[in-house]
Each structure stands twice: as structure tokens, then as C-alpha cells.
Scaffold this motif. Structure first.
Motif, PDB file in Angstrom:
ATOM      1  N   PHE A 157       1.014  -1.171  -0.084  1.00  0.00           N
ATOM      2  CA  PHE A 157       0.072  -0.117  -0.029  1.00  0.00           C
ATOM      3  C   PHE A 157       0.885   1.205  -0.005  1.00  0.00           C
ATOM      4  N   CYS A 164      -8.539  -0.508  -0.519  1.00  0.00           N
ATOM      5  CA  CYS A 164      -7.541  -0.077  -1.445  1.00  0.00           C
ATOM      6  C   CYS A 164      -7.558   1.271  -1.850  1.00  0.00           C
ATOM      7  N   GLY A 200      -5.654   3.207   0.662  1.00  0.00           N
ATOM      8  CA  GLY A 200      -4.437   2.988   0.307  1.00  0.00           C
ATOM      9  C   GLY A 200      -3.588   3.433  -0.604  1.00  0.00           C
TER      10      GLY A 200
END
Length: 139
Positions: A92, A132, A135
Motif C-alpha cells: 500500500f 484499496c 491505501g
């Protein structure tokens, strides 16, 4: 495809350790909870999981892929529990903290929020996409 979250204590096995294993990956061993064991048994080759540091950090560091489905955990002398093998896929750019996840109303039902001690957890597709994005990863 199902998504998952795998928790680890960074002083025992960290994201950097996972990355160092390369394409051969690493067995995810040592799980001693029956609900978590059920989740490990459900994990299929090619499915993705968040790699989550517990302890003081409490954050998602990256994404791993299941490269071997469940088998008897070699660290369990009684043969009751299972392991899977995973390899690092991508980090990430900005780790996502538990505090940020708890602050996001759309994640209020995420297993990480509701069952914080469970070491292997399912993640819904919507939760996956949102974490997601948080990040900086395009899923």
C-alpha cells in the motif's frame, strides 16, 4: 473471487519479511482459532488478502495472494489446524490504519471492526475496493 484479511504481529513476521520471500511465498501458519481455520480452508488459489500488522501498528500494509490452498499446519503437532501459502503482490503506498477504517462509516460492518481479534477474516468486495482506495491502490 473472495477477499480476505490476514493478521500478523510485525515483530514475528512483517510485510518486509513477506516481500523477502518473493515468488515462493510463505506458509501462513500458527492460526489456532476454529473460525479462522474455517476461513483458511475456504481460501482458494489466486484469491487476495490484505496483509495486516497487529500490535502497536494496527494497519493494512499490502496485498498478498494465496498460492497454495489449505494443508495441515506443520507447526501444529496435533494436526487440527491448517495453513495456506501466500506471496506478496503489492504494498500500500499509504498504509490504512484501523482508526481510519473505524472512522469510515461504509466500513462499520467490516469483520476487522466487529471481530477485531480474529486473525483470518473475510472481506467483502465493496470493503476491498474501499480499503484499496484509502491505501492508494487501484484494485
Amino acid at each position: 473471487m473472495a477477499y480476505w484479511l490476514l493478521k500478523t504481529e510485525p515483530e514475528t513476521f512483517s510485510w518486509d519479511d513477506q516481500v523477502k520471500r518473493g515468488a515462493k511465498g510463505e506458509p501462513w501458519t500458527g492460526v489456532r482459532n476454529f473460525t479462522a481455520r474455517r476461513h483458511l480452508k475456504e481460501m482458494k488459489k489466486g484469491e487476495l488478502a490484505f496483509f495486516y500488522h497487529t500490535g502497536d501498528e494496527k494497519q493494512v500494509f499490502g496485498i498478498v495472494e494465496t498460492i497454495r490452498e489449505s494443508y495441515k499446519d506443520p507447526t501444529d503437532p496435533k494436526g487440527v489446524f491448517v495453513a495456506v501459502d501466500v506471496k506478496a503482490v503489492k504494498p500500500f503506498p499509504q498504509p490504512v490504519t484501523l482508526a481510519a477504517i473505524k472512522a469510515e462509516p461504509r466500513l462499520k460492518d467490516m469483520a476487522l471492526v466487529k471481530y477485531s481479534r480474529l486473525s483470518v477474516q473475510p472481506v467483502s468486495a465493496a470493503e476491498w475496493a474501499l480499503v484499496c482506495r484509502m491505501g492508494g491502490v487501484k484494485d
